[in-house]
Structure formats: C-alpha cells, structure tokens
Design a protein around this motif. Structure first.
Motif, PDB file in Angstrom:
ATOM      1  N   UNK A 198       0.813  -1.206   0.000  1.00  0.00           N
ATOM      2  CA  UNK A 198       0.000   0.000   0.000  1.00  0.00           C
ATOM      3  C   UNK A 198       0.851   1.263   0.000  1.00  0.00           C
ATOM      4  N   UNK A 199       2.050   1.185   0.531  1.00  0.00           N
ATOM      5  CA  UNK A 199       2.923   2.360   0.498  1.00  0.00           C
ATOM      6  C   UNK A 199       3.279   2.720  -0.933  1.00  0.00           C
ATOM      7  N   UNK A 200       3.359   1.725  -1.825  1.00  0.00           N
ATOM      8  CA  UNK A 200       3.572   2.009  -3.250  1.00  0.00           C
ATOM      9  C   UNK A 200       2.417   2.839  -3.798  1.00  0.00           C
ATOM     10  N   UNK A 201       1.199   2.446  -3.473  1.00  0.00           N
ATOM     11  CA  UNK A 201       0.032   3.165  -3.985  1.00  0.00           C
ATOM     12  C   UNK A 201      -0.004   4.599  -3.478  1.00  0.00           C
ATOM     13  N   UNK A 202       0.246   4.807  -2.189  1.00  0.00           N
ATOM     14  CA  UNK A 202       0.212   6.166  -1.633  1.00  0.00           C
ATOM     15  C   UNK A 202       1.268   7.063  -2.265  1.00  0.00           C
ATOM     16  N   UNK A 203       2.497   6.575  -2.353  1.00  0.00           N
ATOM     17  CA  UNK A 203       3.564   7.421  -2.889  1.00  0.00           C
ATOM     18  C   UNK A 203       3.386   7.653  -4.383  1.00  0.00           C
ATOM     19  N   UNK A 204       2.935   6.643  -5.118  1.00  0.00           N
ATOM     20  CA  UNK A 204       2.749   6.815  -6.562  1.00  0.00           C
ATOM     21  C   UNK A 204       1.586   7.744  -6.873  1.00  0.00           C
ATOM     22  N   UNK A 205       0.511   7.657  -6.108  1.00  0.00           N
ATOM     23  CA  UNK A 205      -0.605   8.587  -6.330  1.00  0.00           C
ATOM     24  C   UNK A 205      -0.216  10.018  -5.976  1.00  0.00           C
ATOM     25  N   UNK A 206       0.606  10.194  -4.950  1.00  0.00           N
ATOM     26  CA  UNK A 206       1.089  11.540  -4.621  1.00  0.00           C
ATOM     27  C   UNK A 206       1.948  12.083  -5.756  1.00  0.00           C
ATOM     28  N   UNK A 207       2.774  11.240  -6.351  1.00  0.00           N
ATOM     29  CA  UNK A 207       3.585  11.652  -7.499  1.00  0.00           C
ATOM     30  C   UNK A 207       2.702  11.990  -8.692  1.00  0.00           C
ATOM     31  N   UNK A 208       1.669  11.179  -8.923  1.00  0.00           N
ATOM     32  CA  UNK A 208       0.751  11.466 -10.020  1.00  0.00           C
ATOM     33  C   UNK A 208       0.063  12.809  -9.813  1.00  0.00           C
ATOM     34  N   UNK A 209      -0.331  13.110  -8.580  1.00  0.00           N
ATOM     35  CA  UNK A 209      -0.972  14.396  -8.282  1.00  0.00           C
ATOM     36  C   UNK A 209      -0.011  15.554  -8.526  1.00  0.00           C
ATOM     37  N   UNK A 210       1.256  15.386  -8.182  1.00  0.00           N
ATOM     38  CA  UNK A 210       2.253  16.439  -8.448  1.00  0.00           C
ATOM     39  C   UNK A 210       2.466  16.636  -9.943  1.00  0.00           C
ATOM     40  N   UNK A 211       2.459  15.537 -10.692  1.00  0.00           N
ATOM     41  CA  UNK A 211       2.573  15.654 -12.154  1.00  0.00           C
ATOM     42  C   UNK A 211       1.367  16.399 -12.725  1.00  0.00           C
ATOM     43  N   UNK A 212       0.180  16.119 -12.188  1.00  0.00           N
ATOM     44  CA  UNK A 212      -1.025  16.832 -12.637  1.00  0.00           C
ATOM     45  C   UNK A 212      -0.923  18.323 -12.337  1.00  0.00           C
ATOM     46  N   UNK A 213      -0.420  18.654 -11.149  1.00  0.00           N
ATOM     47  CA  UNK A 213      -0.286  20.071 -10.797  1.00  0.00           C
ATOM     48  C   UNK A 213       0.716  20.776 -11.702  1.00  0.00           C
TER      49      UNK A 213
END
Length: 129
Positions: free
Chosen positions: A44-59
């Motif tokens: 689950x730590x993979x999912x949390x960190x990867x989604x945070x990275x995806x959100x930063x890419x979106x921003x």
C-alpha cells in the motif's frame, strides 16, 4: 544403574515430537497473518507514494496548460518495474481531477483514490480483515 539407563536411551519419544510440532504450529499460526498484514501495508505504500507523485505531475501540467489531463504519460507519470497497482486517471477537467490505484490481494480488493486537493481515500482496504 541410573547412568546405564540414561546412556542406553536414544532418540525422542512420540510425546516429545508431538510437543515440538505443536509449538511450531502455534508459532506459525501467529506469524503468518502478521507477515501477510506487513506485506499488504508495504504494498500500500507504493500506492500512496505513486498517487502523490501522479498528483504532483497533474499540478505541474495544470500550471502550464490551465487544465488537468486524462493521459498519465502526457503529464509525465510512468511507472517502471512491475507495479502492484493499476493506476488510472478517472476524471480530469479545468477544475479538478481524480486518480485511482487498484490491486487485489488474496482475493480482496484494494483501491486508493486521490483528487486535486490531495485527499487520499482507501476504500475498500484489503489489509483490514
């Protein structure tokens, strides 16, 4: 005479072997679920960190284009290796975006979701029994 009897005894009795097997099975019944929970939380730590990275890419994409994108690779988000989760941008427009990460562990579904406000949700959670 006692020394002679002790010296002739070799091996283990059936009771001693059964006690050892019982102790090993008790330890296994305790440690296996703990191991599965630890493995699930690590994934689950993979999912949390990867989604945070995806959100930063979106921003970053939003700053340049004043809109969010539905294409992960277009915003610069690309997973390498063998990710345990499937990442998808569910919705994106000029105001908001929503992205998900989904996986299945031991026939239980695990889904993470993040939006443009960096709100992270985990329903259903495969680690909860």
């Amino acid at each position: 005479m006692i020394a002679v009897i002790i010296a002739e005894r070799r091996g283990f009795t059936l009771i001693e072997l059964m006690i050892v097997v019982l102790i090993i099975s008790i330890l296994a019944s305790i440690s296996i679920p703990v191991f599965h929970d630890f493995r699930c939380r690590a994934r689950q730590s993979e999912a949390r960190s990867s989604l945070a990275l995806l959100a930063k890419c979106q921003e970053a994409y939003f700053i340049e284009h004043e809109t969010y994108s539905l294409d992960k690779e277009h915003i610069g988000f690309k997973m390498t290796g063998t990710p345990k989760y499937n990442y998808e941008i569910v919705s994106a427009d000029a105001v908001d975006f929503t992205a998900t990460a989904k996986a299945s562990y031991d026939d239980r579904e695990d889904k993470w979701e993040i939006d443009s406000g960096y709100v992270l949700k985990n329903e259903p959670n495969a680690c909860k029994r």
